[in-house]
Design a protein around this motif. Structure first.
Motif, PDB file in Angstrom:
ATOM      1  N   GLN A   1       0.844  -1.197   0.000  1.00  0.00           N
ATOM      2  CA  GLN A   1       0.000   0.000   0.000  1.00  0.00           C
ATOM      3  C   GLN A   1       0.878   1.246   0.000  1.00  0.00           C
ATOM      4  OE1 GLN A   1      -3.029  -0.361  -0.539  1.00  0.00           O
ATOM      5  NE2 GLN A   1      -4.364   1.093   0.484  1.00  0.00           N
ATOM      6  N   VAL A   2       0.396   2.249  -0.677  1.00  0.00           N
ATOM      7  CA  VAL A   2       1.110   3.509  -0.783  1.00  0.00           C
ATOM      8  C   VAL A   2       0.404   4.547   0.069  1.00  0.00           C
ATOM      9  CG1 VAL A   2       1.797   5.352  -2.362  1.00  0.00           C
ATOM     10  CG2 VAL A   2       1.891   2.969  -3.103  1.00  0.00           C
ATOM     11  N   GLN A   3       1.169   5.322   0.832  1.00  0.00           N
ATOM     12  CA  GLN A   3       0.596   6.424   1.605  1.00  0.00           C
ATOM     13  C   GLN A   3       0.805   7.718   0.827  1.00  0.00           C
ATOM     14  OE1 GLN A   3       2.845   4.125   3.433  1.00  0.00           O
ATOM     15  NE2 GLN A   3       0.900   3.017   3.532  1.00  0.00           N
ATOM     16  N   LEU A   4      -0.245   8.508   0.751  1.00  0.00           N
ATOM     17  CA  LEU A   4      -0.219   9.730  -0.055  1.00  0.00           C
ATOM     18  C   LEU A   4      -0.608  10.923   0.805  1.00  0.00           C
ATOM     19  CD1 LEU A   4      -2.175   8.274  -3.106  1.00  0.00           C
ATOM     20  CD2 LEU A   4       0.304   8.523  -2.916  1.00  0.00           C
ATOM     21  N   THR A  14     -10.420  33.997  -8.912  1.00  0.00           N
ATOM     22  CA  THR A  14     -10.615  33.577 -10.302  1.00  0.00           C
ATOM     23  C   THR A  14      -9.449  34.059 -11.163  1.00  0.00           C
ATOM     24  OG1 THR A  14     -13.011  33.608 -10.082  1.00  0.00           O
ATOM     25  CG2 THR A  14     -12.118  33.743 -12.304  1.00  0.00           C
ATOM     26  N   GLY A  15      -8.923  33.130 -11.964  1.00  0.00           N
ATOM     27  CA  GLY A  15      -7.807  33.446 -12.841  1.00  0.00           C
ATOM     28  C   GLY A  15      -6.440  33.174 -12.256  1.00  0.00           C
ATOM     29  N   ASP A  16      -6.373  32.919 -10.959  1.00  0.00           N
ATOM     30  CA  ASP A  16      -5.095  32.636 -10.302  1.00  0.00           C
ATOM     31  C   ASP A  16      -4.614  31.227 -10.632  1.00  0.00           C
ATOM     32  OD1 ASP A  16      -5.559  34.488  -7.171  1.00  0.00           O
ATOM     33  OD2 ASP A  16      -5.034  35.124  -9.210  1.00  0.00           O
ATOM     34  N   SER A  17      -3.374  30.963 -10.212  1.00  0.00           N
ATOM     35  CA  SER A  17      -2.785  29.638 -10.373  1.00  0.00           C
ATOM     36  C   SER A  17      -2.446  29.056  -9.018  1.00  0.00           C
ATOM     37  CB  SER A  17      -1.516  29.718 -11.230  1.00  0.00           C
ATOM     38  OG  SER A  17      -1.793  30.170 -12.536  1.00  0.00           O
ATOM     39  N   LEU A  18      -2.367  27.726  -8.980  1.00  0.00           N
ATOM     40  CA  LEU A  18      -2.044  27.016  -7.755  1.00  0.00           C
ATOM     41  C   LEU A  18      -1.383  25.707  -8.153  1.00  0.00           C
ATOM     42  CD1 LEU A  18      -2.681  27.797  -4.780  1.00  0.00           C
ATOM     43  CD2 LEU A  18      -4.688  26.305  -4.935  1.00  0.00           C
ATOM     44  N   ARG A  19      -0.415  25.269  -7.361  1.00  0.00           N
ATOM     45  CA  ARG A  19       0.200  23.972  -7.629  1.00  0.00           C
ATOM     46  C   ARG A  19       0.006  23.066  -6.423  1.00  0.00           C
ATOM     47  NH1 ARG A  19       6.328  21.886  -9.048  1.00  0.00           N
ATOM     48  NH2 ARG A  19       6.670  22.220  -6.814  1.00  0.00           N
ATOM     49  N   LEU A  20      -0.612  21.950  -6.671  1.00  0.00           N
ATOM     50  CA  LEU A  20      -0.769  20.924  -5.643  1.00  0.00           C
ATOM     51  C   LEU A  20       0.383  19.928  -5.735  1.00  0.00           C
ATOM     52  CD1 LEU A  20      -4.591  20.142  -5.934  1.00  0.00           C
ATOM     53  CD2 LEU A  20      -3.438  21.919  -4.606  1.00  0.00           C
ATOM     54  N   SER A  21       0.788  19.445  -4.569  1.00  0.00           N
ATOM     55  CA  SER A  21       1.830  18.426  -4.501  1.00  0.00           C
ATOM     56  C   SER A  21       1.307  17.199  -3.777  1.00  0.00           C
ATOM     57  CB  SER A  21       3.056  18.962  -3.759  1.00  0.00           C
ATOM     58  OG  SER A  21       3.600  20.089  -4.403  1.00  0.00           O
ATOM     59  N   CYS A  22       1.842  16.073  -4.132  1.00  0.00           N
ATOM     60  CA  CYS A  22       1.476  14.812  -3.497  1.00  0.00           C
ATOM     61  C   CYS A  22       2.758  14.047  -3.210  1.00  0.00           C
ATOM     62  CB  CYS A  22       0.565  14.008  -4.406  1.00  0.00           C
ATOM     63  SG  CYS A  22       0.182  12.346  -3.796  1.00  0.00           S
ATOM     64  N   ALA A  23       2.983  13.793  -1.930  1.00  0.00           N
ATOM     65  CA  ALA A  23       4.162  13.033  -1.508  1.00  0.00           C
ATOM     66  C   ALA A  23       3.744  11.609  -1.202  1.00  0.00           C
ATOM     67  CB  ALA A  23       4.785  13.677  -0.285  1.00  0.00           C
ATOM     68  N   ALA A  24       4.427  10.669  -1.818  1.00  0.00           N
ATOM     69  CA  ALA A  24       4.117   9.256  -1.623  1.00  0.00           C
ATOM     70  C   ALA A  24       5.187   8.586  -0.780  1.00  0.00           C
ATOM     71  CB  ALA A  24       4.000   8.552  -2.962  1.00  0.00           C
ATOM     72  N   SER A  25       4.759   7.659   0.036  1.00  0.00           N
ATOM     73  CA  SER A  25       5.700   6.887   0.836  1.00  0.00           C
ATOM     74  C   SER A  25       5.190   5.465   0.969  1.00  0.00           C
ATOM     75  CB  SER A  25       5.867   7.512   2.228  1.00  0.00           C
ATOM     76  OG  SER A  25       4.635   7.511   2.918  1.00  0.00           O
ATOM     77  N   GLY A  26       6.062   4.593   1.389  1.00  0.00           N
ATOM     78  CA  GLY A  26       5.682   3.202   1.562  1.00  0.00           C
ATOM     79  C   GLY A  26       6.244   2.308   0.485  1.00  0.00           C
ATOM     80  N   MET A  77       7.166  12.164  -5.979  1.00  0.00           N
ATOM     81  CA  MET A  77       6.290  13.324  -5.919  1.00  0.00           C
ATOM     82  C   MET A  77       5.459  13.419  -7.192  1.00  0.00           C
ATOM     83  SD  MET A  77       6.749  14.914  -3.018  1.00  0.00           S
ATOM     84  CE  MET A  77       5.999  16.493  -3.374  1.00  0.00           C
ATOM     85  N   VAL A  78       4.218  13.833  -7.012  1.00  0.00           N
ATOM     86  CA  VAL A  78       3.334  14.099  -8.141  1.00  0.00           C
ATOM     87  C   VAL A  78       2.755  15.500  -7.950  1.00  0.00           C
ATOM     88  CG1 VAL A  78       1.244  13.388  -9.356  1.00  0.00           C
ATOM     89  CG2 VAL A  78       2.757  11.672  -8.369  1.00  0.00           C
TER      90      VAL A  78
END
Length: 121
Positions: A1-4, A14-26, A77-78
């Motif tokens: 199993q992967v932990q996220l 409205t119109g702004d930008s954002l970056r999401l990150s996902c750290a995986a472990s396991g 990372m994703v």
């Protein structure tokens, strides 16, 4: 199993930008498909984007095509780069992983806890 674990959510306009990150472990993600889903209040979970284990193929939901970009690196990372955000993008965003299936259905094997994205008009 992967932990996220997701991060990077917040309140933007409205119109702004954002970056999401996902750290995986396991486990190493080298052989895992990765993706993002979102869920707005009162709505079903919606497919946002996915990327193959090699990073060579990407897939997007119709509502985010041309605005969002999914990517991954070699350090488990994703990322989800979100540009030109709209109020209808407001939702909890979930990082997902699966070693066997890449699908637009919310049946992926591993899910993170989610991160809230709110876009004000």
């Amino acid at each position: 199993q992967v932990q996220l674990v997701e991060s990077g959510g917040g309140l933007v306009q409205t119109g702004d930008s954002l970056r999401l990150s996902c750290a995986a472990s396991g486990r190493s993600l080298n052989s895992y498909f990765m993706g993002w889903f979102r869920q707005a209040p009162g709505k079903e979970r919606e497919f946002v984007a996915a990327i193959s284990w090699s990073g060579g193929s990407t897939y997007y939901g119709d509502s985010v095509k041309g605005r969002f970009t999914i990517s991954r690196d070699s350090s488990n990372m994703v990322y989800l780069q979100m540009n030109n955000l709209k109020p209808e993008d407001t939702a909890v965003y979930y990082c997902v992983a699966d070693s066997e299936v890449l699908t637009t259905e919310p049946v992926w094997g591993s899910w993170g806890q989610g991160t809230q994205v709110t876009v004000s008009s």
